[in-house]
Design a protein around this motif. Structure first.
Motif, PDB file in Angstrom:
ATOM      1  N   VAL A   1     -61.789  42.546  33.753  1.00 34.45           N
ATOM      2  CA  VAL A   1     -60.735  43.728  32.995  1.00 34.45           C
ATOM      3  C   VAL A   1     -59.350  43.299  33.340  1.00 34.45           C
ATOM      4  O   VAL A   1     -58.312  43.352  32.446  1.00 34.45           O
ATOM      5  N   ALA A   2     -59.395  42.693  34.639  1.00 37.76           N
ATOM      6  CA  ALA A   2     -57.917  42.469  35.007  1.00 37.76           C
ATOM      7  C   ALA A   2     -57.231  40.963  34.342  1.00 37.76           C
ATOM      8  O   ALA A   2     -56.255  40.692  34.435  1.00 37.76           O
ATOM      9  N   GLU A   3     -58.305  40.142  33.917  1.00 39.16           N
ATOM     10  CA  GLU A   3     -57.998  39.050  33.094  1.00 39.16           C
ATOM     11  C   GLU A   3     -58.225  39.107  31.619  1.00 39.16           C
ATOM     12  O   GLU A   3     -58.598  38.212  31.020  1.00 39.16           O
ATOM     13  N   SER A   4     -58.535  40.285  31.080  1.00 36.36           N
ATOM     14  CA  SER A   4     -58.723  40.504  29.624  1.00 36.36           C
ATOM     15  C   SER A   4     -57.944  40.186  28.706  1.00 36.36           C
ATOM     16  O   SER A   4     -56.459  39.910  29.145  1.00 36.36           O
ATOM     17  N   HIS A   5     -58.188  40.070  27.558  1.00 34.87           N
ATOM     18  CA  HIS A   5     -57.274  39.743  26.430  1.00 34.87           C
ATOM     19  C   HIS A   5     -56.452  40.860  26.162  1.00 34.87           C
ATOM     20  O   HIS A   5     -55.246  40.471  25.936  1.00 34.87           O
TER      21      HIS A   5
ATOM     22  N   GLN B   1     -53.256  40.038  28.150  1.00 33.58           N
ATOM     23  CA  GLN B   1     -52.400  38.877  27.522  1.00 33.58           C
ATOM     24  C   GLN B   1     -51.511  39.706  26.265  1.00 33.58           C
ATOM     25  O   GLN B   1     -50.316  39.358  26.408  1.00 33.58           O
ATOM     26  N   GLN B   2     -52.357  40.452  25.830  1.00 36.17           N
ATOM     27  CA  GLN B   2     -51.657  41.232  24.597  1.00 36.17           C
ATOM     28  C   GLN B   2     -50.074  41.816  25.329  1.00 36.17           C
ATOM     29  O   GLN B   2     -49.143  42.130  24.505  1.00 36.17           O
ATOM     30  N   LEU B   3     -50.536  42.530  26.288  1.00 34.92           N
ATOM     31  CA  LEU B   3     -49.609  43.334  27.078  1.00 34.92           C
ATOM     32  C   LEU B   3     -48.215  42.622  27.594  1.00 34.92           C
ATOM     33  O   LEU B   3     -47.010  42.722  27.316  1.00 34.92           O
ATOM     34  N   GLN B   4     -48.743  41.207  28.188  1.00 38.58           N
ATOM     35  CA  GLN B   4     -47.788  40.433  28.400  1.00 38.58           C
ATOM     36  C   GLN B   4     -46.733  39.725  27.336  1.00 38.58           C
ATOM     37  O   GLN B   4     -45.742  39.716  27.568  1.00 38.58           O
TER      38      GLN B   4
END
Lengths: 203, 203
Positions: A131-135, A138-141
């Motif tokens: 969850v913490a390294e989820s896609h 990435q989208q949020l970043q």
DNA sequence: GTCTATAACCTGATAGAC
DNA sequence: GTCTATCAGGTTATAGAC
């Protein structure tokens, strides 16, 4: 054949005990649960519990693994769907997760209470890395590089889960009955995506 | 005079026991706490605990009343300030409450866990009426008569409190260390008012 | 007020009959 | 597999010496 009063009457003894253990552990927590409570709820003898599961501890770990899988397992697949947009992920999550929690309202507080009471037991056993390294992260970043993505993950999770965590408080206060709570949670399925998408635009 | 190692060395016996009880009850919860743990943590004998507080139950109720006052007492005054705008209330709340919880990170989960484990004990004893019928609720209803005000109350509360509720999970997962958590919470003080004001405009 | 010793009870787990 | 009976250890609370 006459309808049975208790739905677990036809289950195997092992399943009867597990069923009872789920109910009693979920309601009272590990420390306050006595193996005698579970045996009684299962309609069997105390000795049988140890015959099938060796100890209170082993039985608890079994139930806890189930509950952890249910609580965390539903999150990662949605947030890692590489074909879904941010908006779609948030909608899918709030809809699915509120349904899951409506069917299992005590699930979050059960897990959180046990982790708090005995954190050592859970070190490296909580499946949250996916969850913490989820896609989704990435989208949020990409969308908002100026705000730590954990904030939005926390918010999506919190806006769905927090009401269930507060439920016992509202209930003991007599502020919010079962029906009203269900109505509010149904409304939140559509509200949460709007709110979060708004947050992502807020400067 | 040499500096004492433990800060409670100079306290009265009664205060030493209460201090120890706060720590042990907060850490392990009522059911998992043994009076012997408290006595040992207080550096006194087990019999003295009963001499001063009659029973484990009475001592717990004392501590719990303190904690409930701390947890709920900080909310109502802010939300009932009739001179403050919505925006001001939300800012004051998130700033003050995140400070309070940063100083007492286990407070929310302690209360929530105990209410869940023993809801009967708390019926009509949770001071939340002043919150549920606050001036803040009235302002919300005026601003957004189309959305139940409880949603926004839940969100203001949840966005501040939920991270602390999840803290043990994040910590056991090794995802978020103490320093990073503190940094995120500091950021949220300013973020939450923006987010909530955005929600209030979202159609 | 503070201690040691112990009472009275509870809890998890097992032995052994069926 | 399932039961009754019981053990061994732990827990709250108190009695009684100092």
């Amino acid at each position: 054949m006459a309808k049975k009063k208790l739905e677990e009457v036809d289950l195997s003894t092992e399943e009867k005990i597990k069923d009872a253990a789920r109910r009693v552990f979920m309601k009272k927590g590990y420390a306050a649960t006595r193996t005698r409570d579970i045996a009684e709820a299962a309609g069997i003898n105390l000795a049988l519990l140890n015959y099938y599961f060796r100890s209170k501890e082993k039985l608890f770990e079994l139930i806890m693994l189930e509950k952890l899988a249910k609580f965390f397992g539903a999150i990662a697949p949605i947030l890692n769907d590489t074909n879904a947009t941010l908006d779609q992920k948030i909608s899918a999550f709030s809809n699915n997760y509120i349904d899951l929690l409506t069917a299992n309202p005590e699930l979050p507080l059960f897990i959180l209470s046990e982790v708090r009471a005995n954190p050592e037991r859970f070190v490296n056993k909580l499946p949250v890395a996916k969850v913490a390294e989820s896609h989704f992260i990435q989208q949020l970043q990409e969308k908002r590089p100026d705000v730590h993505p954990l904030h939005f993950l926390m918010n999506v999770l919190g806006l769905s889960v927090f009401p269930f965590v507060m439920k016992p408080v509202f209930h003991a206060s007599g502020i919010l009955n079962e029906r009203a709570f269900a109505a509010r949670m149904e409304e939140r399925k559509a509200l949460i995506p709007k709110w979060i998408m708004g947050m992502l635009k807020t400067k």
